[in-house]
Motif scaffolding. Structure first.
Motif, PDB file in Angstrom:
ATOM      1  N   ALA A 121      47.490 -16.039 -77.052  1.00  0.00           N
ATOM      2  CA  ALA A 121      47.920 -16.027 -75.655  1.00  0.00           C
ATOM      3  C   ALA A 121      46.696 -15.659 -74.820  1.00  0.00           C
ATOM      4  N   THR A 122      46.413 -16.430 -73.786  1.00  0.00           N
ATOM      5  CA  THR A 122      45.192 -16.209 -73.009  1.00  0.00           C
ATOM      6  C   THR A 122      45.500 -15.888 -71.556  1.00  0.00           C
ATOM      7  N   SER A 123      44.574 -15.176 -70.947  1.00  0.00           N
ATOM      8  CA  SER A 123      44.674 -14.855 -69.524  1.00  0.00           C
ATOM      9  C   SER A 123      43.669 -15.708 -68.757  1.00  0.00           C
ATOM     10  N   PRO A 124      43.998 -16.179 -67.587  1.00  0.00           N
ATOM     11  CA  PRO A 124      43.037 -16.949 -66.793  1.00  0.00           C
ATOM     12  C   PRO A 124      42.035 -16.053 -66.056  1.00  0.00           C
ATOM     13  N   HIS A 125      42.226 -14.743 -66.155  1.00  0.00           N
ATOM     14  CA  HIS A 125      41.410 -13.809 -65.376  1.00  0.00           C
ATOM     15  C   HIS A 125      40.512 -12.960 -66.259  1.00  0.00           C
ATOM     16  N   MET A 126      39.283 -12.746 -65.819  1.00  0.00           N
ATOM     17  CA  MET A 126      38.360 -11.843 -66.502  1.00  0.00           C
ATOM     18  C   MET A 126      38.842 -10.401 -66.328  1.00  0.00           C
ATOM     19  N   ASP A 127      38.480  -9.546 -67.287  1.00  0.00           N
ATOM     20  CA  ASP A 127      38.761  -8.118 -67.202  1.00  0.00           C
ATOM     21  C   ASP A 127      37.470  -7.383 -67.539  1.00  0.00           C
ATOM     22  N   GLY A 128      36.523  -7.411 -66.594  1.00  0.00           N
ATOM     23  CA  GLY A 128      35.221  -6.799 -66.840  1.00  0.00           C
ATOM     24  C   GLY A 128      34.507  -7.503 -67.976  1.00  0.00           C
ATOM     25  N   ASP A 129      34.022  -6.704 -68.947  1.00  0.00           N
ATOM     26  CA  ASP A 129      33.351  -7.294 -70.108  1.00  0.00           C
ATOM     27  C   ASP A 129      34.224  -7.181 -71.365  1.00  0.00           C
ATOM     28  N   ARG A 130      35.528  -7.208 -71.166  1.00  0.00           N
ATOM     29  CA  ARG A 130      36.460  -7.081 -72.286  1.00  0.00           C
ATOM     30  C   ARG A 130      36.869  -8.460 -72.816  1.00  0.00           C
ATOM     31  N   PHE A 131      37.005  -8.528 -74.142  1.00  0.00           N
ATOM     32  CA  PHE A 131      37.477  -9.760 -74.772  1.00  0.00           C
ATOM     33  C   PHE A 131      39.005  -9.857 -74.736  1.00  0.00           C
ATOM     34  N   TRP A 132      39.672  -8.703 -74.584  1.00  0.00           N
ATOM     35  CA  TRP A 132      41.136  -8.662 -74.576  1.00  0.00           C
ATOM     36  C   TRP A 132      41.623  -7.855 -73.385  1.00  0.00           C
ATOM     37  N   LEU A 141      46.355 -10.206 -74.351  1.00  0.00           N
ATOM     38  CA  LEU A 141      45.878 -11.534 -74.012  1.00  0.00           C
ATOM     39  C   LEU A 141      44.367 -11.641 -74.215  1.00  0.00           C
ATOM     40  N   ALA A 142      43.929 -12.797 -74.669  1.00  0.00           N
ATOM     41  CA  ALA A 142      42.493 -13.068 -74.773  1.00  0.00           C
ATOM     42  C   ALA A 142      41.969 -13.427 -73.388  1.00  0.00           C
ATOM     43  N   THR A 143      40.845 -12.826 -73.014  1.00  0.00           N
ATOM     44  CA  THR A 143      40.266 -13.110 -71.697  1.00  0.00           C
ATOM     45  C   THR A 143      39.385 -14.361 -71.767  1.00  0.00           C
ATOM     46  N   PRO A 144      38.989 -14.906 -70.622  1.00  0.00           N
ATOM     47  CA  PRO A 144      38.054 -16.033 -70.624  1.00  0.00           C
ATOM     48  C   PRO A 144      36.749 -15.710 -71.346  1.00  0.00           C
ATOM     49  N   LEU A 145      36.361 -14.422 -71.390  1.00  0.00           N
ATOM     50  CA  LEU A 145      35.150 -14.033 -72.102  1.00  0.00           C
ATOM     51  C   LEU A 145      35.288 -14.317 -73.597  1.00  0.00           C
ATOM     52  N   PHE A 146      36.469 -14.064 -74.144  1.00  0.00           N
ATOM     53  CA  PHE A 146      36.714 -14.337 -75.559  1.00  0.00           C
ATOM     54  C   PHE A 146      36.634 -15.841 -75.830  1.00  0.00           C
ATOM     55  N   VAL A 147      37.208 -16.644 -74.951  1.00  0.00           N
ATOM     56  CA  VAL A 147      37.179 -18.100 -75.113  1.00  0.00           C
ATOM     57  C   VAL A 147      35.732 -18.606 -74.999  1.00  0.00           C
ATOM     58  N   ALA A 148      34.977 -18.027 -74.070  1.00  0.00           N
ATOM     59  CA  ALA A 148      33.567 -18.404 -73.918  1.00  0.00           C
ATOM     60  C   ALA A 148      32.787 -18.090 -75.189  1.00  0.00           C
ATOM     61  N   LEU A 149      33.036 -16.923 -75.786  1.00  0.00           N
ATOM     62  CA  LEU A 149      32.359 -16.542 -77.025  1.00  0.00           C
ATOM     63  C   LEU A 149      32.700 -17.524 -78.147  1.00  0.00           C
ATOM     64  N   ALA A 150      33.964 -17.919 -78.240  1.00  0.00           N
ATOM     65  CA  ALA A 150      34.379 -18.884 -79.264  1.00  0.00           C
ATOM     66  C   ALA A 150      33.648 -20.209 -79.081  1.00  0.00           C
ATOM     67  N   CYS A 151      33.489 -20.654 -77.843  1.00  0.00           N
ATOM     68  CA  CYS A 151      32.780 -21.905 -77.555  1.00  0.00           C
ATOM     69  C   CYS A 151      31.298 -21.798 -77.929  1.00  0.00           C
ATOM     70  N   ILE A 152      30.707 -20.646 -77.635  1.00  0.00           N
ATOM     71  CA  ILE A 152      29.294 -20.435 -77.944  1.00  0.00           C
ATOM     72  C   ILE A 152      29.069 -20.442 -79.455  1.00  0.00           C
ATOM     73  N   GLU A 153      29.966 -19.795 -80.208  1.00  0.00           N
ATOM     74  CA  GLU A 153      29.815 -19.770 -81.662  1.00  0.00           C
ATOM     75  C   GLU A 153      29.985 -21.170 -82.251  1.00  0.00           C
ATOM     76  N   ALA A 154      30.914 -21.941 -81.705  1.00  0.00           N
ATOM     77  CA  ALA A 154      31.099 -23.318 -82.176  1.00  0.00           C
ATOM     78  C   ALA A 154      29.845 -24.148 -81.897  1.00  0.00           C
ATOM     79  N   ALA A 155      29.263 -23.949 -80.715  1.00  0.00           N
ATOM     80  CA  ALA A 155      28.033 -24.663 -80.368  1.00  0.00           C
ATOM     81  C   ALA A 155      26.901 -24.280 -81.309  1.00  0.00           C
ATOM     82  N   ASP A 156      26.820 -22.996 -81.669  1.00  0.00           N
ATOM     83  CA  ASP A 156      25.792 -22.530 -82.605  1.00  0.00           C
ATOM     84  C   ASP A 156      25.903 -23.242 -83.949  1.00  0.00           C
ATOM     85  N   VAL A 157      27.121 -23.386 -84.445  1.00  0.00           N
ATOM     86  CA  VAL A 157      27.332 -24.045 -85.740  1.00  0.00           C
ATOM     87  C   VAL A 157      26.889 -25.501 -85.659  1.00  0.00           C
TER      88      VAL A 157
END
Length: 250
Positions: A121-132, A141-157
């Motif tokens: 379950a994700t939130s559309p809003h940031m919560d500082g530098d928190r992933f949740w 809820l997962a924050t956009p920061l968590f989704v961004a991190l997932a995208c970055i790790e996928a790009a790294d692979v």
């Protein structure tokens, strides 16, 4: 300097060759990271935290892939030809892409974004530098920061598919391959904010990277058939090619 002092000139040359190959390949990462951060509105401390976690995860991925790749070459030498094929195909793809008009991808259609949205379950809003974060009803809820991190790790692979065969094309020592990769990643990400703004100025770097991949791929084919190119000669070719791709950035 440390590698030269501890392990000699040959290993130091291999380290430097691996380092500059990874640095040049990773410039693309910066552009992708900038797109991700802009899309999810990740700024300041949250951006730094995401990059920090990304470095650790990238180090683990590279260690696993380099170890597996080096062992595969040791056990079954024809794997060199597979790695060479990957580099030659990547080289052709980069050159072909350089003739196309760049298109900014829509991350809303990114498979990683869709998978994270289905699993968590994700939130559309940031919560500082928190992933949740927590919703009003207490749901986690997962924050956009968590989704961004997932995208970055996928790009790294995805980027490692090129960089790991490339570094194994200039050294068969897993330790040199790994440390050269990690130091390059650390250096680029430490300067992310500066380089991300300059990345579009490197107009000729991509064709230069394509030529380097083609050279390393050809070198690996030659090595398989007993025609070795010395580390110093390889380093001179790589530095010369990449140096030719840099003037437009000045």
């Amino acid at each position: 300097g440390g590698v030269w002092a501890l392990r000699g000139q040959e290993d130091a040359a291999q380290f430097f060759a691996g380092y500059i190959i990874e640095e040049s390949l990773s410039v693309d990462n910066l552009f992708v990271f900038k797109l991700i951060f802009d899309y999810f509105a990740v700024r300041g401390d949250a951006q730094a935290k995401c990059l920090r976690y990304g470095i650790w995860a990238a180090a683990v991925f590279r260690l696993a892939m380099i170890s597996a790749g080096a062992e595969a070459v040791h056990v079954f030498r024809p794997v060199l030809l597979v790695f060479a094929g990957i580099l030659l195909v990547s080289s052709g793809s980069i050159i072909a892409e350089s003739f196309k008009e760049p298109e900014e991808p829509d991350l809303a259609d990114n498979p990683i974004v869709k998978v994270v949205g289905k699993v968590f379950a994700t939130s559309p809003h940031m919560d500082g530098d928190r992933f949740w974060t927590e919703a009003a009803d207490g749901a986690r809820l997962a924050t956009p920061l968590f989704v961004a991190l997932a995208c970055i790790e996928a790009a790294d692979v995805v980027f490692a598919v090129d960089s790991v065969p490339a570094v194994l094309g200039v050294t068969d020592d897993p330790m040199i391959a790994f440390t050269s990769n990690v130091f390059a990643i650390l250096g680029l990400r430490a300067l992310y904010r500066l380089l991300a703004e300059l990345v579009n100025e490197f107009a000729y770097l991509q064709p230069a990277v394509a030529l380097v991949l083609a050279f390393v791929g050809t070198k690996m084919v030659g090595s398989f058939f007993g025609h070795e190119v010395s580390t110093n000669a390889s380093l001179e070719v790589i530095v010369s090619i990449l140096g030719g791709g840099m003037p437009s950035a000045c």
